[in-house]
Design an enzyme around this catalytic site. Structure first.
Site, PDB file in Angstrom:
ATOM      1  CB  SER A 121      11.563  66.772  -3.983  1.00  0.00           C
ATOM      2  OG  SER A 121      11.070  65.448  -4.021  1.00  0.00           O
ATOM      3  CE1 TYR A 153      16.705  65.328  -3.762  1.00  0.00           C
ATOM      4  CE2 TYR A 153      14.597  64.443  -3.028  1.00  0.00           C
ATOM      5  CZ  TYR A 153      15.346  65.139  -3.955  1.00  0.00           C
ATOM      6  OH  TYR A 153      14.740  65.657  -5.078  1.00  0.00           O
TER       7      TYR A 153
END
Length: 246
Positions: free
Chosen positions: A139, A152
């Site tokens: 990401s 995350y």
């Protein structure tokens, strides 16, 4: 590549048996795609959307026995594995002061432990054929330090560095391992979370204006999964309209 809605934004994995691995386009190009999802109905919907000879397998990627059964199915029915795309992830929204160790482990169990288990079993099968393409989803939040998702971001940073090491380990077997780092993408999971409020801010940072959708990420994955990408491994490719430039 088809994403299916799952609990807490989890997304499907897609092991692919060539001749061609092109994500959602693979059905029309001759690939057999095995859609792997903890949500059996989601996996089935994904396989149906891809078409061709694609099939669905229900799997909890954080459970070693469950992952083993997936690759036993692949080996038993097809005898080989050429492409593995690891997309499955929990995309949380938890403020730092509310982040418990239980929540931390819940996310890392899927996002990092699950990635290891899929790559462990998948690469073992690929090595038998001396060929493979592994594409792992990280990401662009690992470069941006996005708030309210520390666990995350930590897990996705692990995806990037793990993939670099994996490329070194698997290179002698003609297997590549690369990472795609998308920005904020308009998916069903995002639309059911507070992340949906972030599109306007993210667009201000992008070099190319607009709202990213899954189809914008597909070409990068398709290329890294192709035979033409044989000289590219251990790399990270941002697919975020130039939000992060490095």
């Amino acid at each position: 590549m088809q994403e299916s809605k799952k609990r807490d934004g989890e997304r499907t994995n897609a092991p692919i048996r060539r001749p061609c691995g092109r994500g959602e386009r693979s059905g029309s190009e001759g690939a057999t795609v095995i859609a792997v999802d903890i949500n059996g109905a989601g996996a089935t919907a994904t396989a149906q959307a891809i078409g061709g000879a694609s099939m669905a397998v229900s799997c909890d990627i954080g459970d070693e026995d469950s992952v083993t059964k997936v690759f036993e199915t692949v080996a038993g029915q097809f005898g080989k594995l050429d492409v593995l795309v690891n997309v499955a992830a929990i995309v949380p929204f938890v403020k730092w002061d509310a982040l418990t160790f239980t929540e931390w482990r819940r996310v890392l169990r899927v996002n990092l432990d699950g990635l290891y288990l899929m790559c462990r079993a998948g690469s073992d099968l690929m090595r038998k054929g001396q060929y493979g393409r592994i594409v792992n989803f990280s990401s662009n939040s690992i470069f941006a330090g996005t708030p309210n998702m520390a666990h995350y971001v930590a897990s996705k940073g692990g995806v990037l560095t793990f993939t670099r090491a994996l490329a070194t380990e698997l290179g002698p077997y003609k297997i590549t391992a690369n990472t795609v780092c998308p920005g904020l993408i308009d998916t069903e999971g995002v639309q059911t979370s507070p992340h949906k409020e972030g599109f306007e801010f993210v667009e201000m940072l992008q070099a190319i204006k607009g709202r990213g959708v899954p189809a914008d990420v597909v070409p990068a994955v398709a290329f890294l999964a192709s035979e033409e990408a044989h000289w590219i491994t251990g790399q990270a490719l941002n697919v975020d309209a130039g939000m992060v430039r490095w």
